[in-house]
Design an enzyme around this catalytic site. Structure first.
Site, mmCIF file in Angstrom:
data_model
loop_
_atom_site.group_PDB
_atom_site.id
_atom_site.type_symbol
_atom_site.label_atom_id
_atom_site.label_comp_id
_atom_site.label_asym_id
_atom_site.label_seq_id
_atom_site.Cartn_x
_atom_site.Cartn_y
_atom_site.Cartn_z
ATOM 1 C CB SER A 73 -1.969 53.169 -19.765
ATOM 2 O OG SER A 73 -2.727 51.968 -19.792
ATOM 3 C CE1 TYR A 126 -6.114 56.015 -19.425
ATOM 4 C CE2 TYR A 126 -5.920 53.804 -20.325
ATOM 5 C CZ TYR A 126 -5.582 54.737 -19.369
ATOM 6 O OH TYR A 126 -4.721 54.390 -18.358
#
Length: 262
Positions: free
Chosen positions: A146, A157
């Site tokens: 990501s 995350y």
């Protein structure tokens, strides 16, 4: 399934997190390019996706598994090999932020849940497939990372995806001479249909909505193109790295965020 170049004709391809979103799109496009696809997910929705591929004339099998633990990952890869005969390509797509909030608002359980979701399925599946690829003398792994390794309101995350990047490069270095390529795609914001099974099932309040909107605004602001990408744009990049067209590419983290490099 026809109409696309058959880059994966005769190839056995495993896609995790394939019930929805990017993973589902990757599986559909790979099947249309000739792949025999194993779609892995812990949601029963993965059966619908596999059935859609078969109905269109492709070859697919659905595998239900929880990949957050070693046993589930090992079992899924073993089941995929039994169904497909081998595993030529693994796309590790499981992940996604569960909560969007400043780091000081995460509690211990939430932090651990984010790491379990967005790091361990990739780590375990890489470990499970590696002996098969070593035995076969080659293979291709594409991890979905990501651009949120540089982003707001999702520090756990971001940490998990940073670890995915490290895993990708280290595995590539160890296994290049074995004929195994390991790369990652780092998607930016991506337009997708509403998730039929949300990552976070708890009630959302006004603060959550505000924090989520901050993420949306930051994601668009840091993209040169000032927009979200599409599922097909993400799948195109993933499948390029998975294919023999990228035969001299390994250890690469490819940002697909409209200019945002993460």
């Amino acid at each position: 399934m026809t109409g696309r170049a058959q880059r994966f004709a005769g190839k056995a391809l495993v896609v995790t997190g394939a019930a929805q979103g990017i993973g589902r799109q990757v599986a559909m496009q790979a099947a249309s390019e000739g792949a025999h696809v194993a779609l892995v997910d812990r949601s029963e929705l993965v059966k619908e996706a596999a059935a859609e591929i078969v109905a269109a004339g492709g070859r697919a099998v659905a595998i239900l598994a929880d990949l957050e633990g070693w046993a589930g990952a090992r079992g899924a890869i073993e089941e995929a090999r039994a169904a497909l005969g081998r595993v030529d390509v693994l796309v590790n797509n499981v992940g996604g932020a569960i909560w969007m909030r400043p780091f000081e608002h995460f509690d211990e359980a939430q932090i651990e849940a984010e790491i379990r979701r967005s790091l361990f399925p990739t780590l375990w599946c890489c470990r499970a497939v590696l002996p098969l690829m070593i035995e076969a003398g080659g293979g291709s792994i594409v991890n979905v990372s990501s651009i949120a390794t540089r982003g707001i309101n999702r520090v756990p995350y971001s940490a998990a995806k940073g670890a995915v990047n490290g895993l990708t490069v280290a595995m590539a270095m160890e296994n290049a001479e074995r004929g195994i390529r390991v790369n990652a795609v780092a998607p930016g914001g991506t337009e997708a249909p509403a998730r039929r099974i949300p990552r976070n099932t708890s009630a959302q309040d006004e603060r959550d909505a505000t924090w989520m909107q901050e993420v949306v605004e930051q994601t668009k602001a840091t993209s040169f193109m000032k927009r979200y990408g599409t599922l097909e744009e993400q799948a195109n990049a993933i499948l390029f790295l998975a294919s023999d067209e990228a035969s001299y590419v390994t250890g690469t983290i490819l940002p697909v965020g409209g200019g945002d490099s993460g």
